[in-house]
Design a protein around this motif. Structure first.
Motif, PDB file in Angstrom:
ATOM      1  N   ILE A 161       0.877  -1.172   0.000  1.00 45.26           N
ATOM      2  CA  ILE A 161       0.000   0.000   0.000  1.00 45.26           C
ATOM      3  C   ILE A 161       0.910   1.216   0.000  1.00 45.26           C
ATOM      4  O   ILE A 161       1.872   1.283   0.774  1.00 45.26           O
ATOM      5  N   GLU A 162       0.616   2.168  -0.862  1.00 45.59           N
ATOM      6  CA  GLU A 162       1.374   3.408  -0.902  1.00 45.59           C
ATOM      7  C   GLU A 162       0.472   4.539  -0.445  1.00 45.59           C
ATOM      8  O   GLU A 162      -0.652   4.673  -0.925  1.00 45.59           O
ATOM      9  N   VAL A 163       0.959   5.341   0.487  1.00 47.41           N
ATOM     10  CA  VAL A 163       0.250   6.525   0.952  1.00 47.41           C
ATOM     11  C   VAL A 163       1.043   7.714   0.433  1.00 47.41           C
ATOM     12  O   VAL A 163       2.115   8.021   0.942  1.00 47.41           O
ATOM     13  N   HIS A 164       0.532   8.340  -0.632  1.00 51.98           N
ATOM     14  CA  HIS A 164       1.198   9.487  -1.242  1.00 51.98           C
ATOM     15  C   HIS A 164       0.690  10.754  -0.546  1.00 51.98           C
ATOM     16  O   HIS A 164      -0.470  11.129  -0.695  1.00 51.98           O
ATOM     17  N   LEU A 165       1.571  11.376   0.210  1.00 52.81           N
ATOM     18  CA  LEU A 165       1.215  12.575   0.955  1.00 52.81           C
ATOM     19  C   LEU A 165       1.250  13.797   0.054  1.00 52.81           C
ATOM     20  O   LEU A 165       2.098  13.898  -0.837  1.00 52.81           O
TER      21      LEU A 165
ATOM     22  N   SER B 194       4.818  18.701   4.672  1.00 51.88           N
ATOM     23  CA  SER B 194       5.309  19.835   5.447  1.00 51.88           C
ATOM     24  C   SER B 194       4.849  19.743   6.903  1.00 51.88           C
ATOM     25  O   SER B 194       5.638  19.933   7.830  1.00 51.88           O
ATOM     26  N   LEU B 195       3.569  19.448   7.119  1.00 58.23           N
ATOM     27  CA  LEU B 195       3.036  19.330   8.477  1.00 58.23           C
ATOM     28  C   LEU B 195       3.652  18.158   9.241  1.00 58.23           C
ATOM     29  O   LEU B 195       3.848  18.223  10.449  1.00 58.23           O
ATOM     30  N   ALA B 196       3.967  17.082   8.520  1.00 60.93           N
ATOM     31  CA  ALA B 196       4.527  15.887   9.149  1.00 60.93           C
ATOM     32  C   ALA B 196       6.048  15.975   9.290  1.00 60.93           C
ATOM     33  O   ALA B 196       6.650  15.109   9.923  1.00 60.93           O
ATOM     34  N   LEU B 197       6.659  16.990   8.686  1.00 62.24           N
ATOM     35  CA  LEU B 197       8.117  17.113   8.663  1.00 62.24           C
ATOM     36  C   LEU B 197       8.735  15.845   8.083  1.00 62.24           C
ATOM     37  O   LEU B 197       9.668  15.263   8.618  1.00 62.24           O
ATOM     38  N   ARG B 198       8.174  15.404   6.952  1.00 58.62           N
ATOM     39  CA  ARG B 198       8.589  14.166   6.296  1.00 58.62           C
ATOM     40  C   ARG B 198       8.770  14.434   4.809  1.00 58.62           C
ATOM     41  O   ARG B 198       7.910  15.048   4.190  1.00 58.62           O
ATOM     42  N   ALA B 199       9.846  13.943   4.234  1.00 59.31           N
ATOM     43  CA  ALA B 199      10.142  14.206   2.829  1.00 59.31           C
ATOM     44  C   ALA B 199       9.550  13.169   1.876  1.00 59.31           C
ATOM     45  O   ALA B 199       9.308  13.479   0.712  1.00 59.31           O
ATOM     46  N   ASP B 200       9.302  11.955   2.361  1.00 66.20           N
ATOM     47  CA  ASP B 200       8.862  10.912   1.445  1.00 66.20           C
ATOM     48  C   ASP B 200       7.498  10.344   1.831  1.00 66.20           C
ATOM     49  O   ASP B 200       6.985  10.586   2.913  1.00 66.20           O
ATOM     50  N   ASP B 201       6.936   9.593   0.890  1.00 65.01           N
ATOM     51  CA  ASP B 201       5.635   8.957   1.102  1.00 65.01           C
ATOM     52  C   ASP B 201       5.814   7.688   1.933  1.00 65.01           C
ATOM     53  O   ASP B 201       6.929   7.222   2.156  1.00 65.01           O
TER      54      ASP B 201
END
Length: 123
Positions: A11-15, A21-28
């Motif tokens: 399963i891929e969760v594409h943010l 930005s809100l999650a401070l995460r660069a990847d899905d």
């Protein structure tokens, strides 16, 4: 809204850029289907959030996006307002649980069932 893609093996969760930005995460997020122990639909995702926010953003009962740390590991959370959500309990990987608000919770659960055809869901 995050875009979910259900494949036969993962399963891929594409943010969205805002969610990253809100999650401070660069990847899905990518979760192997074999790692999913259970999937639950909840009308109140806020009661499923455990621990303290380690990285991300939270405005209580409005939005929570990011990583929450608890004594046994970490959870990834994308909860928005009072929308229903899917709680994925995971056996391995980066997170122990993913809590994801979606208007398509029942469809996602149906696609996760064994033998179901892979498809795409947009939240």
């Amino acid at each position: 809204m995050a875009k979910l893609r259900v494949h036969t093996d993962r399963i891929e969760v594409h943010l969205t850029p805002a969610e990253k930005s809100l999650a401070l995460r660069a990847d899905d997020l990518v979760v192997q289907r074999d790692d999913i122990r259970s999937a639950t639909i909840t009308d109140d995702p806020w009661i499923w959030i455990r621990g303290i926010r380690r990285r991300g953003t939270e405005i209580p009962l409005v939005v929570a996006v990011g990583v929450w740390k608890y004594h046994g590991g970490s959870d990834f959370v994308i909860v928005k307002g009072k929308r229903p959500a899917v709680v994925l309990e995971l056996a391995g990987g980066e997170f122990a649980r993913i809590i994801l608000s979606t208007n398509h919770a029942a469809e996602l659960i149906d696609r996760l069932k064994l033998g179901a055809a892979p498809d795409e869901t947009q939240d």
